[in-house]
Design an enzyme around this catalytic site. Structure first.
Site, PDB file in Angstrom:
ATOM      1  N   GLU A   1      23.135  31.387  19.437  1.00 41.91           N
ATOM      2  CA  GLU A   1      24.541  31.032  19.260  1.00 41.91           C
ATOM      3  C   GLU A   1      25.012  30.161  20.422  1.00 41.91           C
ATOM      4  OE1 GLU A   1      26.515  34.874  18.849  1.00 41.91           O
ATOM      5  OE2 GLU A   1      24.576  35.716  18.263  1.00 41.91           O
TER       6      GLU A   1
ATOM      7  N   HIS B   1      27.976  30.913  15.666  1.00 40.05           N
ATOM      8  CA  HIS B   1      27.208  32.170  15.602  1.00 40.05           C
ATOM      9  C   HIS B   1      26.069  31.998  14.583  1.00 40.05           C
ATOM     10  CE1 HIS B   1      26.176  36.333  15.486  1.00 40.05           C
ATOM     11  NE2 HIS B   1      27.317  36.788  15.999  1.00 40.05           N
TER      12      HIS B   1
END
Length: 289
Positions: free
Chosen positions: A263, A161
């Site tokens: 991500e 992320h």
């Protein structure tokens, strides 16, 4: 000269330990919780690669906003809605196995492991081992191994992320997703195909289940960021914009303009089925170009 030392995440508030790296190639900080790289800046670059929120409390077990959290064994909401979003790996204390230094490459290698425990089996009833190497040199490289140490196959998804620092989100675009199908998380998961570079004029949350693995963050008056993740099929592009950032509570006012998340990982429906005793491998390389 090169050095590595341990310090508190925040001298006044932190319950977390952080490794601080300084070598001829770069400076970096890595939290032992989540084996999460928080900051990385090549010494030849004028700006950091990663964004980290100054509103983080540093409390044990609470996710840190910024850097590169690892979402595992699922990304997003729990499939049955019974557990926290993004799994548990980013909130667990990983075991630091080894820190080594390659003088020829002027690169530190930091090796971590995380394996199942009574606490993780209450959340996800599978035996596993994660191995993560973070290599800090002129580029930032992450190498992840997911191993099934149990007797039964399991399914997992994951994502790095990543929060990238930008000068201004309104003058930022993402290249490398042209012709990729995406699901718009803000429009009832409606599917569409990207026909140009991704730009930002409002809150953005798009999942690209099947992409090509090489992306560029281009900015006006700032260095381009290259992202390579050849084994990762999926990518998410996210920025919360002003209203959502105010609801989140761990982003300082105005800071939504200074980061973008790109991500990479394996995100449903591209989740991985891993047989008993098997392992899968993924890598992520990030650099200013």
């Amino acid at each position: 000269m090169h050095s590595i030392r341990t310090l508190a995440f925040n001298q006044r508030l932190s319950e977390l330990e952080v490794l601080e790296i300084d070598n001829p190639s770069c400076t970096a900080k890595i939290a032992l919780q989540g084996a999460q790289i928080l900051q990385f800046q090549p010494k030849q670059s004028a700006q950091p690669l990663l964004w980290l929120s100054s509103a983080n409390s540093g409390k044990r077990g609470k996710a840190l906003r910024g850097g590169i959290p690892l979402c595992f064994p699922w990304f997003g909401s729990h499939p049955q809605g019974l557990q926290p979003a993004h799994g548990f790996a980013r909130n667990q204390l990983w075991t630091l196995q080894e820190v080594s230094y390659d003088a020829e490459q002027a690169t530190h290698h930091v090796d971590f492991t995380l394996q199942d425990s009574p606490a993780t089996r209450q959340i996800w009833a599978h035996a596993f081992r994660l191995k993560l190497r973070i290599s800090c040199g002129q580029t930032l490289n992450l190498y992840l191994q997911v191993e099934n140490t149990g007797q039964k196959a399991f399914d997992f998804s994951f994502a790095w992320h990543s929060y990238f620092q930008v000068k201004q989100i309104q003058h930022t675009k993402i290249q490398g997703l042209q012709q990729a199908e995406f699901m718009d998380q803000l429009n009832h998961h409606q599917r569409d195909v990207e026909d140009q570079a991704v730009t930002f004029q409002q809150e953005t949350d798009r999942i690209y289940p099947k992409a090509l693995g090489h992306y560029r963050i281009e900015q006006a008056d700032a260095q381009t960021i290259s992202i390579r993740a050849p084994e990762c099929d999926s990518v998410v592009v996210w920025n919360p914009w002003q209203a959502k950032s105010e609801r989140l509570g761990d982003i300082v006012a105005g800071d939504w303009q200074r980061f973008v998340c790109v991500e990479v990982g394996q995100i449903a429906p591209q989740q991985v089925r891993l047989a008993a005793g098997a392992a899968s491998y993924y890598q992520l390389q990030i650099a200013h170009v």
